[in-house]
Scaffold this active site. Structure first.
Site, mmCIF file in Angstrom:
data_model
loop_
_atom_site.group_PDB
_atom_site.id
_atom_site.type_symbol
_atom_site.label_atom_id
_atom_site.label_comp_id
_atom_site.label_asym_id
_atom_site.label_seq_id
_atom_site.Cartn_x
_atom_site.Cartn_y
_atom_site.Cartn_z
ATOM 1 C CG ASP A 69 -27.260 13.396 -10.076
ATOM 2 O OD1 ASP A 69 -28.385 12.943 -9.824
ATOM 3 O OD2 ASP A 69 -26.240 12.670 -10.190
ATOM 4 C CD GLU A 121 -29.288 7.528 -10.906
ATOM 5 O OE1 GLU A 121 -29.553 6.340 -11.187
ATOM 6 O OE2 GLU A 121 -28.796 8.336 -11.741
#
EC number: 3.5.1.130
Length: 345
Positions: A69, A121
């Site tokens: 991400d 994350e």
């Protein structure tokens, strides 16, 4: 398998371009499914997709863990010579690319290693938390974050996020005798501390809301504090500081992550150091001011460190860029480190 430089740089460009072309802000990692299916076929690595849309390639009890991400805001990838630009080029699709290539190479050499492109994350680390919840342990973990290509991170500060909600009586602004905002704004200033030195906790207000009318004093006041603190500082002490400043308000902990610190003699650290030295590079051990999945993943291994290509100062900016040479150096570093860890294992 020959670690031929131009071949690996070209392979690195191909993998990184595939990853950068897919916009994967936190929560939308599923968009990369077809990309990982292709990478899986091309590199002969078995693909596993989890419930949080983390992607794992290969299998083994040594883990290379980066994240898929990115922050919000797509920046289309572009190339300037051997420099690759785009959202996630540094944080963390560049490190992830080198990890994927290293996993491919080391598995072809006969050492079974797994690479994980973890989800979320940049938000609340749902991918790392999901992995921990399975109960699985690893003999060694290397976390892929940009560490300026020759740095190895052995310490990250902890995270404490606190929301403070205060309530009061509303009055007409023309005849008010008290004001909730004026009452609590000085307290925000009093407890806040901007990042200064590593050993001092930072207490940073990131959201402040109060009132909803043009001519009525606020009946509510909300402030969110993002707190980062080093290893050795008590989370309870920080929470008490906020609670004491706002005794009449509701104080809620919205997220917490303990700091992490590992010894330079840890196997993962030493293997990365020797891998850089083998290339004629000087490794440097560093402490990071933020947090990463290393804070969480340290609970499922006794051997962990963070390393990756790319300048960390470019994280979360509109100027993310990484060179194919950095990708190549990091790939070799992972491969050499994994060779050593495999032999120990």
């Amino acid at each position: 398998m020959q670690l031929e430089k131009e071949l690996l740089k070209q392979k690195g460009r191909e993998v990184l371009e595939k990853l950068l072309n897919v916009y994967t802000p936190s929560g939308e990692e599923a968009r990369a499914l077809s990309t990982f299916e292709k990478i899986s076929r091309d590199l002969n690595l078995e693909l596993k997709v989890t419930g949080t849309n983390s992607f794992f390639l290969g299998e083994g009890d040594i883990l290379l863990a980066s994240h898929l991400d990115t922050i919000q805001g797509f920046i289309s990838p572009s190339f300037r010579g051997e420099e690759v630009l785009g959202r996630g080029a540094v944080d963390a699709k560049g490190p992830l690319t080198s990890m994927i290539l290293a996993t491919w190479i080391i598995n072809e050499m006969g050492c079974k290693v797994q690479v994980g492109a973890l989800s979320d994350e940049e938000n609340k680390s749902a991918g790392a938390r999901e992995l921990i919840s399975t109960g699985r342990k690893y003999s060694h973990i290397i976390v892929g974050e940009p560490t300026n290509t020759t740095h190895i991170a052995v310490e990250y500060r902890g995270l404490l996020r606190i929301g403070v909600k205060c309530r009061g009586e509303q009055e007409h602004s023309s005849s008010s005798t008290r004001n909730l905002f004026l009452q609590y704004a000085p307290k925000v200033i009093e407890v806040s501390r901007l990042p200064s030195d590593y050993g001092t906790p930072s207490i940073v207000p990131t959201i402040v809301r109060s009132g909803d009318s043009l001519n009525v004093t606020p009946g509510d006041f909300y402030v969110h504090f993002d707190i980062r603190y080093p290893y050795g500082i008590s989370e309870r002490e920080l929470l008490s500081k906020i609670s004491e400043a706002f005794p009449e308000c509701g104080v809620d902990v919205t997220e917490t992550m303990a700091p992490v610190k590992v010894s330079p003699s840890t196997y993962s650290v030493k293997s990365l150091m020797r891998a850089l030295i083998r290339q004629g590079l000087k490794p440097t051990l560093v402490r990071k001011g933020g947090t990463s999945d290393m804070n969480l993943l340290s609970s499922i291994t006794t051997s962990i460190a963070t390393y990756g290509p790319g300048e960390s100062k470019l994280e979360h900016t509109d100027f993310e860029r990484i060179t194919l040479d950095e990708i190549y150096i990091a790939t070799l570093t992972y491969v050499y480190a994994l060779e050593e860890l495999c032999s120990k294992h």
